[in-house]
Design a protein around this motif. Structure first.
Motif, PDB file in Angstrom:
ATOM      1  N   LEU A 174       0.817  -1.215   0.000  1.00  0.00           N
ATOM      2  CA  LEU A 174       0.000   0.000   0.000  1.00  0.00           C
ATOM      3  C   LEU A 174       0.855   1.271   0.000  1.00  0.00           C
ATOM      4  O   LEU A 174       0.563   2.208  -0.763  1.00  0.00           O
ATOM      5  CB  LEU A 174      -0.973  -0.015   1.181  1.00  0.00           C
ATOM      6  N   PRO A 175       1.918   1.360   0.816  1.00  0.00           N
ATOM      7  CA  PRO A 175       2.781   2.558   0.718  1.00  0.00           C
ATOM      8  C   PRO A 175       3.424   2.705  -0.666  1.00  0.00           C
ATOM      9  O   PRO A 175       3.607   3.825  -1.147  1.00  0.00           O
ATOM     10  CB  PRO A 175       3.841   2.318   1.794  1.00  0.00           C
ATOM     11  N   ALA A 176       3.746   1.574  -1.304  1.00  0.00           N
ATOM     12  CA  ALA A 176       4.342   1.648  -2.640  1.00  0.00           C
ATOM     13  C   ALA A 176       3.360   2.285  -3.626  1.00  0.00           C
ATOM     14  O   ALA A 176       3.764   3.014  -4.536  1.00  0.00           O
ATOM     15  CB  ALA A 176       4.743   0.259  -3.119  1.00  0.00           C
ATOM     16  N   TYR A 177       2.060   2.022  -3.411  1.00  0.00           N
ATOM     17  CA  TYR A 177       1.061   2.608  -4.295  1.00  0.00           C
ATOM     18  C   TYR A 177       0.789   4.074  -3.960  1.00  0.00           C
ATOM     19  O   TYR A 177       0.864   4.946  -4.838  1.00  0.00           O
ATOM     20  CB  TYR A 177      -0.247   1.816  -4.232  1.00  0.00           C
ATOM     21  N   THR A 178       0.474   4.346  -2.691  1.00  0.00           N
ATOM     22  CA  THR A 178       0.052   5.712  -2.332  1.00  0.00           C
ATOM     23  C   THR A 178       1.216   6.697  -2.301  1.00  0.00           C
ATOM     24  O   THR A 178       1.054   7.867  -2.678  1.00  0.00           O
ATOM     25  CB  THR A 178      -0.659   5.722  -0.970  1.00  0.00           C
ATOM     26  N   GLU A 179       2.393   6.256  -1.869  1.00  0.00           N
ATOM     27  CA  GLU A 179       3.511   7.186  -1.699  1.00  0.00           C
ATOM     28  C   GLU A 179       4.452   7.213  -2.899  1.00  0.00           C
ATOM     29  O   GLU A 179       4.950   8.277  -3.281  1.00  0.00           O
ATOM     30  CB  GLU A 179       4.317   6.827  -0.433  1.00  0.00           C
ATOM     31  N   THR A 180       4.704   6.059  -3.491  1.00  0.00           N
ATOM     32  CA  THR A 180       5.668   6.007  -4.604  1.00  0.00           C
ATOM     33  C   THR A 180       4.975   6.164  -5.950  1.00  0.00           C
ATOM     34  O   THR A 180       5.279   7.075  -6.728  1.00  0.00           O
ATOM     35  CB  THR A 180       6.459   4.685  -4.573  1.00  0.00           C
ATOM     36  N   PHE A 181       4.019   5.273  -6.223  1.00  0.00           N
ATOM     37  CA  PHE A 181       3.346   5.300  -7.529  1.00  0.00           C
ATOM     38  C   PHE A 181       2.611   6.613  -7.750  1.00  0.00           C
ATOM     39  O   PHE A 181       2.826   7.307  -8.751  1.00  0.00           O
ATOM     40  CB  PHE A 181       2.371   4.122  -7.627  1.00  0.00           C
ATOM     41  N   MET A 182       1.754   6.982  -6.805  1.00  0.00           N
ATOM     42  CA  MET A 182       0.930   8.172  -6.992  1.00  0.00           C
ATOM     43  C   MET A 182       1.746   9.459  -6.932  1.00  0.00           C
ATOM     44  O   MET A 182       1.426  10.443  -7.613  1.00  0.00           O
ATOM     45  CB  MET A 182      -0.197   8.204  -5.970  1.00  0.00           C
ATOM     46  N   SER A 183       2.797   9.478  -6.128  1.00  0.00           N
ATOM     47  CA  SER A 183       3.646  10.677  -6.072  1.00  0.00           C
ATOM     48  C   SER A 183       4.350  10.904  -7.404  1.00  0.00           C
ATOM     49  O   SER A 183       4.435  12.034  -7.896  1.00  0.00           O
ATOM     50  CB  SER A 183       4.677  10.547  -4.948  1.00  0.00           C
ATOM     51  N   ALA A 184       4.864   9.822  -7.997  1.00  0.00           N
ATOM     52  CA  ALA A 184       5.542   9.945  -9.288  1.00  0.00           C
ATOM     53  C   ALA A 184       4.546  10.327 -10.381  1.00  0.00           C
ATOM     54  O   ALA A 184       4.838  11.177 -11.230  1.00  0.00           O
ATOM     55  CB  ALA A 184       6.238   8.636  -9.643  1.00  0.00           C
ATOM     56  N   LEU A 185       3.365   9.703 -10.358  1.00  0.00           N
ATOM     57  CA  LEU A 185       2.332  10.040 -11.335  1.00  0.00           C
ATOM     58  C   LEU A 185       1.949  11.523 -11.223  1.00  0.00           C
ATOM     59  O   LEU A 185       1.904  12.246 -12.220  1.00  0.00           O
ATOM     60  CB  LEU A 185       1.108   9.149 -11.124  1.00  0.00           C
ATOM     61  N   GLY A 186       1.694  11.957  -9.999  1.00  0.00           N
ATOM     62  CA  GLY A 186       1.302  13.352  -9.794  1.00  0.00           C
ATOM     63  C   GLY A 186       2.394  14.328 -10.178  1.00  0.00           C
ATOM     64  O   GLY A 186       2.127  15.384 -10.765  1.00  0.00           O
ATOM     65  N   GLY A 187       3.637  13.984  -9.862  1.00  0.00           N
ATOM     66  CA  GLY A 187       4.747  14.866 -10.209  1.00  0.00           C
ATOM     67  C   GLY A 187       4.896  15.039 -11.708  1.00  0.00           C
ATOM     68  O   GLY A 187       5.184  16.140 -12.192  1.00  0.00           O
ATOM     69  N   TYR A 188       4.666  13.962 -12.450  1.00  0.00           N
ATOM     70  CA  TYR A 188       4.763  14.046 -13.905  1.00  0.00           C
ATOM     71  C   TYR A 188       3.659  14.928 -14.466  1.00  0.00           C
ATOM     72  O   TYR A 188       3.896  15.771 -15.344  1.00  0.00           O
ATOM     73  CB  TYR A 188       4.672  12.645 -14.513  1.00  0.00           C
ATOM     74  N   VAL A 189       2.436  14.747 -13.969  1.00  0.00           N
ATOM     75  CA  VAL A 189       1.318  15.555 -14.443  1.00  0.00           C
ATOM     76  C   VAL A 189       1.560  17.029 -14.147  1.00  0.00           C
ATOM     77  O   VAL A 189       1.323  17.906 -14.991  1.00  0.00           O
ATOM     78  CB  VAL A 189      -0.007  15.082 -13.808  1.00  0.00           C
ATOM     79  N   VAL A 190       2.057  17.324 -12.948  1.00  0.00           N
ATOM     80  CA  VAL A 190       2.334  18.715 -12.567  1.00  0.00           C
ATOM     81  C   VAL A 190       3.363  19.340 -13.512  1.00  0.00           C
ATOM     82  O   VAL A 190       3.225  20.496 -13.926  1.00  0.00           O
ATOM     83  CB  VAL A 190       2.836  18.784 -11.108  1.00  0.00           C
ATOM     84  N   SER A 191       4.372  18.583 -13.876  1.00  0.00           N
ATOM     85  CA  SER A 191       5.462  19.129 -14.697  1.00  0.00           C
ATOM     86  C   SER A 191       5.058  19.311 -16.164  1.00  0.00           C
ATOM     87  O   SER A 191       5.429  20.303 -16.790  1.00  0.00           O
ATOM     88  CB  SER A 191       6.683  18.206 -14.629  1.00  0.00           C
ATOM     89  N   TYR A 192       4.296  18.352 -16.723  1.00  0.00           N
ATOM     90  CA  TYR A 192       4.115  18.330 -18.179  1.00  0.00           C
ATOM     91  C   TYR A 192       2.677  18.523 -18.649  1.00  0.00           C
ATOM     92  O   TYR A 192       2.419  18.538 -19.857  1.00  0.00           O
ATOM     93  CB  TYR A 192       4.658  17.009 -18.754  1.00  0.00           C
ATOM     94  N   PHE A 193       1.736  18.700 -17.710  1.00  0.00           N
ATOM     95  CA  PHE A 193       0.348  18.873 -18.127  1.00  0.00           C
ATOM     96  C   PHE A 193       0.166  20.037 -19.106  1.00  0.00           C
ATOM     97  O   PHE A 193      -0.559  19.901 -20.099  1.00  0.00           O
ATOM     98  CB  PHE A 193      -0.550  19.065 -16.907  1.00  0.00           C
ATOM     99  N   PRO A 194       0.795  21.204 -18.886  1.00  0.00           N
ATOM    100  CA  PRO A 194       0.602  22.297 -19.847  1.00  0.00           C
ATOM    101  C   PRO A 194       1.031  21.942 -21.262  1.00  0.00           C
ATOM    102  O   PRO A 194       0.373  22.351 -22.230  1.00  0.00           O
ATOM    103  CB  PRO A 194       1.478  23.428 -19.277  1.00  0.00           C
ATOM    104  N   VAL A 195       2.103  21.172 -21.407  1.00  0.00           N
ATOM    105  CA  VAL A 195       2.586  20.815 -22.745  1.00  0.00           C
ATOM    106  C   VAL A 195       1.603  19.867 -23.433  1.00  0.00           C
ATOM    107  O   VAL A 195       1.266  20.026 -24.611  1.00  0.00           O
ATOM    108  CB  VAL A 195       3.991  20.187 -22.669  1.00  0.00           C
ATOM    109  N   PHE A 196       1.123  18.852 -22.703  1.00  0.00           N
ATOM    110  CA  PHE A 196       0.136  17.934 -23.261  1.00  0.00           C
ATOM    111  C   PHE A 196      -1.145  18.678 -23.628  1.00  0.00           C
ATOM    112  O   PHE A 196      -1.702  18.500 -24.713  1.00  0.00           O
ATOM    113  CB  PHE A 196      -0.182  16.824 -22.257  1.00  0.00           C
ATOM    114  N   LEU A 197      -1.622  19.499 -22.697  1.00  0.00           N
ATOM    115  CA  LEU A 197      -2.881  20.219 -22.906  1.00  0.00           C
ATOM    116  C   LEU A 197      -2.802  21.153 -24.109  1.00  0.00           C
ATOM    117  O   LEU A 197      -3.642  21.116 -25.013  1.00  0.00           O
ATOM    118  CB  LEU A 197      -3.229  21.005 -21.640  1.00  0.00           C
ATOM    119  N   LEU A 198      -1.775  21.994 -24.120  1.00  0.00           N
ATOM    120  CA  LEU A 198      -1.647  22.977 -25.195  1.00  0.00           C
ATOM    121  C   LEU A 198      -1.336  22.304 -26.534  1.00  0.00           C
ATOM    122  O   LEU A 198      -1.804  22.750 -27.583  1.00  0.00           O
ATOM    123  CB  LEU A 198      -0.559  23.992 -24.846  1.00  0.00           C
ATOM    124  N   GLY A 199      -0.538  21.240 -26.504  1.00  0.00           N
ATOM    125  CA  GLY A 199      -0.227  20.527 -27.736  1.00  0.00           C
ATOM    126  C   GLY A 199      -1.466  19.897 -28.360  1.00  0.00           C
ATOM    127  O   GLY A 199      -1.687  19.992 -29.568  1.00  0.00           O
TER     128      GLY A 199
END
Length: 469
Positions: free
Chosen positions: A45-70
């Motif tokens: 469960l920590p691997a999912y909530t802390e590792t998986f979701m943190s990495a997923l969220g960090g990627y979205v935060v960094s690159y969402f504008p590029v995906f959206l605008l593109g």
């Protein structure tokens, strides 16, 4: 056991993705499987909530504008008629005699100008079908021609290309989308030349064997759609060619302007003090790309003001069209973060890092392996840089290798084995073209794997010898 668990998990990811199972489900489930098989059931469960979701969220935060605008820009280009106007102009200039070159060039112009490769495939297919039928070229070569123009050099090698792949290394290496421009141009010329030569040789062979375009089930459907569209009342007038080119020029021009002139002339130290953890100089490449895409979208809206048939529908479709690609890729990044946290990954990491004393070779192997396994250039690139980016930057610094060269090699490497048969983009392209893997995949592989791999080898050799340029 942990290493075996990782290999099994990756093999299942590749197989099930090929079978059409969505990565949004596969990524967390197979990450959990790797954790359990590694003997770390208590960490599930920590691997999912802390590792998986943190990495997923960090990627979205960094690159969402590029995906959206593109995605939004691509939809605006398609629905405004700009993409069609440019493709038809290229068709008129070159004609059916050069149908393969025409199709590759049309796709390259649109993708280099910022139009999503999926939008390009949908927009170009009807034009390509007409061209290939007129030139009596086998339809099975249509998908490889689109793939060459959309999935290769304009995605990974051309300097300044606004693709998400070219933006991903920026925060890791502190580079820009124009990194190693000379090497990128050489690689682009090689990939295009090799790919076009291959397709023309297949065309000549087919002609010698008496094989032409053939009869296909969607021919009648295409004729009906063309007749229906010609009778549609109140259709928006076609976009003038000069206006159609302007948004593409703005994407590249504004990006270059801010990358080379505006941001370098600014004192950004106040931003570093205002925002904790920010190193502004490492983010300017991403900021330049965002500004360029916003400018191009705004220009398209103004250029067609009062002439949009369904502007709200176009905007909604473009915005919503960005959601699945970014969350697919972010899920793969989350999966990679979980894999990287397992003890068995240390063995894999050390094997990749020590495969060569040349950091460029080691980096190329890592990107190729992960892009091939995930069937995604952006996914494999993100996983590799998240887990190994700091190591490569340190190795490159010790070897006197420029981060710009690391950037270009990383992006080009992610664009080689990403087009294995389970690649989502390839499956989508074949679906659009109404072709099967059996009919078209070998030629797709020739132009999207063999040519890019040869060009990558040349870039590594020249970069090692001459450095970044």
């Amino acid at each position: 056991m942990s290493t075996l668990a990782i290999v099994l998990s990756l093999a299942l990811l590749m197989y099930l993705a090929y079978r059409g199972v969505t990565v949004l489900l596969l990524a967390p489930v197979l990450a959990a499987l790797a954790v359990v098989l590694s003997g770390e059931m208590g960490h599930l469960l920590p691997a999912y909530t802390e590792t998986f979701m943190s990495a997923l969220g960090g990627y979205v935060v960094s690159y969402f504008p590029v995906f959206l605008l593109g995605a939004l820009f691509g939809q605006l280009m398609a629905d405004s008629g700009a993409a069609t106007a440019i493709a038809q102009w290229i068709e008129r200039r070159l004609g059916p005699r050069h149908a393969i070159v025409t199709l590759v060039l049309a796709c390259a112009v649109l993708t280099y100008g910022g139009v999503s490769l999926f939008v390009v495939a949908f927009a170009i297919y009807p034009i390509g079908r007409s061209l290939f039928r007129s030139a009596d070229i086998p339809k099975r070569l249509l998908a490889p021609a689109i793939a060459l123009g959309s999935f290769t050099f304009t995605m990974t090698a051309m300097p300044g290309t606004p693709s998400i792949q070219n933006a991903i290394p920026i925060p890791y290496y502190g580079t820009t989308t124009f990194s190693a421009p000379g090497l990128g141009l050489i690689a682009s010329a090689l990939i295009a030349t090799i790919g076009i030569a291959w397709l023309r040789s297949r065309q000549a062979r087919a002609r010698a064997l008496g094989e032409g375009y053939g009869q296909h089930e969607d021919d009648a459907e295409a004729a009906e759609l063309a007749a229906a569209s010609s009778d549609t009342p109140n259709a928006p007038p076609p976009m003038p060619l000069l206006l159609a080119w302007l948004p593409l020029v703005l994407v590249i021009g504004v990006n270059a302007l801010f990358t080379y002139f505006v941001f370098p002339a600014m004192d950004l130290s106040a931003l570093d003090q205002r925002f904790d953890g920010l190193v502004a100089r490492q983010r300017t490449g991403l900021w330049a790309l965002i500004i360029a895409l916003v400018t191009a979208c705004a220009a398209l809206l103004v250029l067609r003001l009062g002439r949009w048939a369904h502007l709200q529908q176009t905007v909604n479709k473009g915005v919503l069209g960005s959601m699945l690609p970014i969350f697919n890729t972010a899920s793969e990044v989350g999966y990679g973060a979980v894999i990287a946290s397992l003890a068995g990954f240390v063995v894999i990491r050390d094997a990749v890092l020590n495969i060569s004393s040349n950091p460029l070779v080691s980096e190329a192997v890592a990107m190729n392996v992960l892009a091939g396994i995930t069937g995604s250039s952006s996914g494999g690139l993100s996983i590799a840089l998240q887990t190994l980016g700091d190591d490569y930057l340190r190795m490159a610094d010790a070897a006197g290798i420029s981060p710009d060269l690391l950037h270009r090699v990383a992006v080009m490497s992610a664009g080689v084995f990403d087009t294995l048969p389970h690649c989502g983009a390839i499956i989508t392209l074949l679906s659009i073209c109404k072709l099967t893997h059996r009919q078209a995949y070998l030629n797709i592989a020739a132009v999207t794997i063999v040519g890019p791999l040869l060009a990558l080898s040349v870039v590594i050799a020249l970069g090692t010898w001459l450095g970044s340029f």
